[in-house]
Design an enzyme around this catalytic site. Sequence first.
Site, PDB file in Angstrom:
ATOM      1  CG  ASP A  92      -2.406  -0.429   1.023  1.00 29.47           C
ATOM      2  OD1 ASP A  92      -2.757  -0.440   0.041  1.00 29.47           O
ATOM      3  OD2 ASP A  92      -2.767  -0.820   2.022  1.00 29.47           O
ATOM      4  CD  GLU A 124      -7.420   3.585   0.753  1.00 31.22           C
ATOM      5  OE1 GLU A 124      -7.763   4.637   1.268  1.00 31.22           O
ATOM      6  OE2 GLU A 124      -7.050   2.679   1.696  1.00 31.22           O
ATOM      7  CD  GLU A 191     -11.665  -2.102   3.317  1.00 28.27           C
ATOM      8  OE1 GLU A 191     -11.090  -1.624   2.460  1.00 28.27           O
ATOM      9  OE2 GLU A 191     -12.063  -1.898   4.420  1.00 28.27           O
TER      10      GLU A 191
HETATM   11  O1  KIV Z   1      -4.754  -2.121   4.268  1.00 26.29           O
HETATM   12  C1  KIV Z   1      -5.302  -3.364   4.104  1.00 26.29           C
HETATM   13  O2  KIV Z   1      -5.289  -4.262   4.915  1.00 26.29           O
HETATM   14  C2  KIV Z   1      -6.126  -3.192   2.797  1.00 26.29           C
HETATM   15  C3  KIV Z   1      -7.156  -4.533   2.980  1.00 26.29           C
HETATM   16  C4  KIV Z   1      -8.221  -4.214   3.835  1.00 26.29           C
HETATM   17  C5  KIV Z   1      -7.427  -4.497   1.473  1.00 26.29           C
HETATM   18  O3  KIV Z   1      -6.280  -2.440   2.028  1.00 26.29           O
END
Ligand code: KIV
Length: 273
Positions: A92, A124, A191
């Site tokens: 991420d 995102e 989500e």
């Molecule tokens: O950060 C995370 O765990 C996520 C998942 C919920 C998809 O983005």
Amino acid sequence: MSVTSTKPAKRITVHTIQEMKQRGEKISMLTAYDYSLAKIIDDAHIDVLLVGDSASNVMAGHETTLPITLDQMIYHASSVIRAVKRALVVVDLPFGSYQGNSKEALYSSIRIMKESGAHAIKLEGGEEVAESVKRIISAGVPVMGHLGLTPQSIYKFGTYAVRAVEKEEADKLLKDAQILQDAGCFALVLEKIPAELARQVAAMLKIPVIGIGAGGDVDGQVLVLHDMLGINKDFSPRFMRRYMNLYEEIKQGVEKYIQDVKAKDFPNENEQY
Ligand code: KIV
């Protein structure tokens, strides 16, 4: 019987998971943040490991995903990468590392790829991040999108309730999903949205759609590892299935150890030099 024993440890790539969608094979994805657990999950043959910014909650105890930094994400990602032989590792982009402009998004993605050895990044948002998605991909970095409940926007939403229930938000989500695919995303996480809307998105897109709280008619599922293993005992939304109760097991193990130490039962003669 082990389901893992006969499968060869062939690397999963972004193309592998796209082929899985084409042949109707569901994609399994879990979060991981550290070497030891990532090794177990990879040995179990998970398809995709997400170094999620949920590390902010799960590993650091923050209330939201907002505080985690790019350096901290790189630390978690490098630990996971050292453990993994097979899974595709997606990391991420944390809050504040890409929203400024597409150059910042590219710079943050390159840092993750260079410093951790990750295979792809996730960010995102929809239309508003499309330019960044294109710029990151033009540098050779695969991008996974994330729509629906996007936890980095929690203060805008004000609640962790189901998203896109109303038509206007559902229509925007459908449009954003198409924009992300057109921008070049190799996959999309949805989500906490209604199952019927997730089904429509998965049917509309060529790229794999991986759901969390988005029903079964998508191309794969993702859960937060600590939730599904029952390490977090206080978080139990409707979409989450708990496969173990590790909170209790770990607590009982630690209680027994304390008891043994206090009772001078540990170490015994065989446990010393
Ligand atoms: O950060 C995370 O765990 C996520 C998942 C919920 C998809 O983005």
